[in-house]
Design a protein around this motif. Structure first.
Motif, PDB file in Angstrom:
ATOM      1  N   ARG A  31    -124.835 -76.840  -9.245  1.00 26.14           N
ATOM      2  CA  ARG A  31    -126.120 -76.336  -9.737  1.00 26.14           C
ATOM      3  C   ARG A  31    -125.925 -74.990 -10.428  1.00 26.14           C
ATOM      4  O   ARG A  31    -126.498 -74.739 -11.506  1.00 26.14           O
ATOM      5  N   LEU A  90    -126.656 -74.206 -14.404  1.00 22.62           N
ATOM      6  CA  LEU A  90    -127.481 -73.090 -14.867  1.00 22.62           C
ATOM      7  C   LEU A  90    -126.684 -72.160 -15.777  1.00 22.62           C
ATOM      8  O   LEU A  90    -127.218 -71.635 -16.763  1.00 22.62           O
ATOM      9  N   MET A 102    -133.042 -77.400 -19.729  1.00 23.71           N
ATOM     10  CA  MET A 102    -132.758 -75.991 -19.458  1.00 23.71           C
ATOM     11  C   MET A 102    -132.118 -75.310 -20.661  1.00 23.71           C
ATOM     12  O   MET A 102    -132.394 -74.138 -20.935  1.00 23.71           O
ATOM     13  N   VAL A 156    -130.136 -68.166 -15.045  1.00 23.93           N
ATOM     14  CA  VAL A 156    -129.419 -68.415 -13.791  1.00 23.93           C
ATOM     15  C   VAL A 156    -130.242 -67.957 -12.594  1.00 23.93           C
ATOM     16  O   VAL A 156    -130.386 -68.691 -11.603  1.00 23.93           O
ATOM     17  N   GLY A 169    -133.308 -70.185 -12.143  1.00 25.25           N
ATOM     18  CA  GLY A 169    -132.900 -71.502 -11.666  1.00 25.25           C
ATOM     19  C   GLY A 169    -132.534 -71.497 -10.199  1.00 25.25           C
ATOM     20  O   GLY A 169    -132.919 -72.405  -9.442  1.00 25.25           O
ATOM     21  N   TYR A 181    -136.230 -80.137  -8.896  1.00 25.60           N
ATOM     22  CA  TYR A 181    -135.295 -80.649  -9.893  1.00 25.60           C
ATOM     23  C   TYR A 181    -135.310 -82.178  -9.886  1.00 25.60           C
ATOM     24  O   TYR A 181    -135.627 -82.808  -8.869  1.00 25.60           O
TER      25      TYR A 181
END
Length: 204
Positions: free
Chosen positions: A37, A41, A111, A139, A142, A157
């Motif tokens: 993840r 990001l 994104m 970042v 997120g 998500y």
């Protein structure tokens, strides 16, 4: 490779290395979802650097339109982000921790669009190098969403759970709004060159 695509290249390399390191030394897949993840990001934030134009005081008055000027950097950057993401997915597949391909890739695309739209908007407002601002914000926000989703126990998500219509609609809307911002804020405008030139001149 263009000058503005170098940050995207370094981001893709660092994100892939981070996932590879975690995959190599983690005995279980427990930490890998969080690591990928972060890498996702980082890749999305890296896309914001593709809008940077340190020589904006010159290029904004050139006869070429803004997107014709940015096309080489955007093309190279898209290829680098895609290459980095495919590498990350291959590493995760190796450890049996790969997220759903369609959902995770859709997340990354949305994104990236949000990051680019924010960078285009800042550029329009006079910042010739918005990547340094947008990338870390992507970042942080997120990761913030990841923490919020964990605290409230509700997936945000697409890859947090099976895609629900509401989440799919929300992510689709976010992508559509980002594209609209890119189109509107990225068009030629009489006031844009002066604002960007003043901001760029102030950094010299």
């Amino acid at each position: 490779m263009t000058r503005t695509s170098w940050p995207a290249a370094l981001t893709a390399l660092a994100a892939s290395a981070l996932v590879l390191l975690a995959a190599a030394f983690q005995q279980t897949a427990g930490a890998l979802p969080f690591v990928w993840r972060v890498a996702e990001l980082a890749l999305a934030g890296g896309a914001a650097y593709l809008i940077d134009d340190a020589a904006a005081q010159l290029t904004t008055v050139a006869p070429k339109g803004p997107w014709r000027r940015r096309a080489p950097a955007l093309g190279a950057g898209a290829a680098l982000v895609a290459g980095g993401w495919l590498t990350i997915l291959a590493i995760l597949q190796w450890r049996g921790a790969r997220p759903p391909l369609a959902e995770s890739s859709a997340e990354l695309v949305v994104m990236c669009l949000v990051a680019v739209s924010a960078a285009v908007l800042l550029f329009r407002l006079g910042d010739p190098e918005p990547g340094a601002i947008v990338a870390p914000v992507v970042v942080v926000l997120g990761l913030g969403l990841t923490i919020v989703a964990s605290v409230v126990g509700s997936p945000l998500y697409l890859t947090d759970a099976d895609p629900a219509p509401g989440r799919v609609a929300g992510w689709t809307a976010a992508g559509a709004v980002a594209v609209l911002v890119i189109v509107v804020a990225g068009r030629d405008g009489a006031g844009e060159p002066k604002r960007v030139m003043r901001a760029a001149a102030g950094r010299v």
